[in-house]
Design a protein around this motif. Structure first.
Motif, PDB file in Angstrom:
ATOM      1  N   PHE A 131     -59.930  94.358  68.484  1.00 30.44           N
ATOM      2  CA  PHE A 131     -59.193  93.471  69.362  1.00 30.44           C
ATOM      3  C   PHE A 131     -59.643  93.759  70.792  1.00 30.44           C
ATOM      4  O   PHE A 131     -60.055  94.866  71.105  1.00 30.44           O
ATOM      5  N   GLY A 132     -59.586  92.769  71.651  1.00 34.18           N
ATOM      6  CA  GLY A 132     -60.051  92.989  73.022  1.00 34.18           C
ATOM      7  C   GLY A 132     -59.707  91.842  73.939  1.00 34.18           C
ATOM      8  O   GLY A 132     -58.698  91.170  73.764  1.00 34.18           O
ATOM      9  N   VAL A 133     -60.596  91.573  74.886  1.00 34.51           N
ATOM     10  CA  VAL A 133     -60.317  90.564  75.912  1.00 34.51           C
ATOM     11  C   VAL A 133     -60.296  89.147  75.352  1.00 34.51           C
ATOM     12  O   VAL A 133     -59.554  88.300  75.840  1.00 34.51           O
ATOM     13  N   SER A 134     -61.097  88.869  74.321  1.00 32.79           N
ATOM     14  CA  SER A 134     -61.154  87.489  73.823  1.00 32.79           C
ATOM     15  C   SER A 134     -59.857  87.049  73.160  1.00 32.79           C
ATOM     16  O   SER A 134     -59.521  85.865  73.182  1.00 32.79           O
ATOM     17  N   ASP A 135     -59.108  87.977  72.590  1.00 32.08           N
ATOM     18  CA  ASP A 135     -57.833  87.611  71.975  1.00 32.08           C
ATOM     19  C   ASP A 135     -56.638  88.027  72.832  1.00 32.08           C
ATOM     20  O   ASP A 135     -55.503  87.992  72.393  1.00 32.08           O
ATOM     21  N   ARG A 136     -56.928  88.437  74.048  1.00 26.41           N
ATOM     22  CA  ARG A 136     -55.932  88.831  75.046  1.00 26.41           C
ATOM     23  C   ARG A 136     -55.131  90.077  74.659  1.00 26.41           C
ATOM     24  O   ARG A 136     -54.015  90.282  75.132  1.00 26.41           O
ATOM     25  N   THR A 137     -55.704  90.913  73.803  1.00 24.25           N
ATOM     26  CA  THR A 137     -55.074  92.204  73.522  1.00 24.25           C
ATOM     27  C   THR A 137     -55.202  93.090  74.755  1.00 24.25           C
ATOM     28  O   THR A 137     -54.345  93.914  75.031  1.00 24.25           O
ATOM     29  N   ILE A 138     -56.289  92.916  75.486  1.00 20.10           N
ATOM     30  CA  ILE A 138     -56.498  93.641  76.740  1.00 20.10           C
ATOM     31  C   ILE A 138     -56.568  92.613  77.858  1.00 20.10           C
ATOM     32  O   ILE A 138     -57.380  91.689  77.818  1.00 20.10           O
ATOM     33  N   THR A 139     -55.696  92.759  78.838  1.00 15.45           N
ATOM     34  CA  THR A 139     -55.667  91.843  79.975  1.00 15.45           C
ATOM     35  C   THR A 139     -55.644  92.641  81.271  1.00 15.45           C
ATOM     36  O   THR A 139     -55.410  93.847  81.274  1.00 15.45           O
ATOM     37  N   LEU A 140     -55.865  91.957  82.369  1.00 13.90           N
ATOM     38  CA  LEU A 140     -55.832  92.591  83.681  1.00 13.90           C
ATOM     39  C   LEU A 140     -54.423  92.557  84.247  1.00 13.90           C
ATOM     40  O   LEU A 140     -53.709  91.572  84.099  1.00 13.90           O
ATOM     41  N   SER A 141     -54.051  93.636  84.890  1.00 14.30           N
ATOM     42  CA  SER A 141     -52.798  93.663  85.620  1.00 14.30           C
ATOM     43  C   SER A 141     -52.983  92.860  86.904  1.00 14.30           C
ATOM     44  O   SER A 141     -54.060  92.879  87.498  1.00 14.30           O
ATOM     45  N   LYS A 142     -51.977  92.156  87.319  1.00 16.16           N
ATOM     46  CA  LYS A 142     -52.086  91.349  88.536  1.00 16.16           C
ATOM     47  C   LYS A 142     -51.697  92.195  89.746  1.00 16.16           C
ATOM     48  O   LYS A 142     -50.580  92.110  90.244  1.00 16.16           O
ATOM     49  N   THR A 143     -52.659  93.006  90.202  1.00 21.07           N
ATOM     50  CA  THR A 143     -52.420  93.912  91.322  1.00 21.07           C
ATOM     51  C   THR A 143     -53.160  93.428  92.566  1.00 21.07           C
ATOM     52  O   THR A 143     -54.038  94.097  93.080  1.00 21.07           O
ATOM     53  N   TYR A 144     -52.811  92.244  93.035  1.00 24.03           N
ATOM     54  CA  TYR A 144     -53.494  91.675  94.195  1.00 24.03           C
ATOM     55  C   TYR A 144     -53.321  92.538  95.436  1.00 24.03           C
ATOM     56  O   TYR A 144     -54.215  92.616  96.273  1.00 24.03           O
TER      57      TYR A 144
END
Length: 86
Positions: free
Chosen positions: A34-47
């Motif tokens: 599982f990974g970025v393509s299935d959104r198991t790993i996403t970015l935190s929104k730390t603008y």
């Protein structure tokens, strides 16, 4: 310095595996990835820390990885081959 901030959304992986199990399609002993393509790993929104422009650039790279446009090395051999190609 490198700042990383990702979210591991294990709910996606667990739900997927439960669905496979209930459909009698789960293969025991098989490694599921599982990974970025299935959104198991996403970015935190730390603008606030890195700024929106840099966040957007990293998000763009993440989208290219998910779409298969960028291949992430899976092992040391692939990493070394990639580094030598630069």
């Amino acid at each position: 310095n490198v700042l990383t901030s990702i979210i591991k959304n294990s709910k996606v992986a667990v739900s997927s595996l439960i669905s496979l199990y209930t459909e009698d399609a789960l293969e025991f002993g098989k490694n599921y990835e599982f990974g970025v393509s299935d959104r198991t790993i996403t970015l935190s929104k730390t603008y606030t820390v890195i700024g929106k422009p840099l966040y957007d650039e990293v998000s763009n790279i993440r989208n290219k990885i998910a779409a298969g446009e960028i291949k992430v090395p899976e092992n040391e051999e692939e990493l070394q081959a990639y580094l030598q190609s630069l």
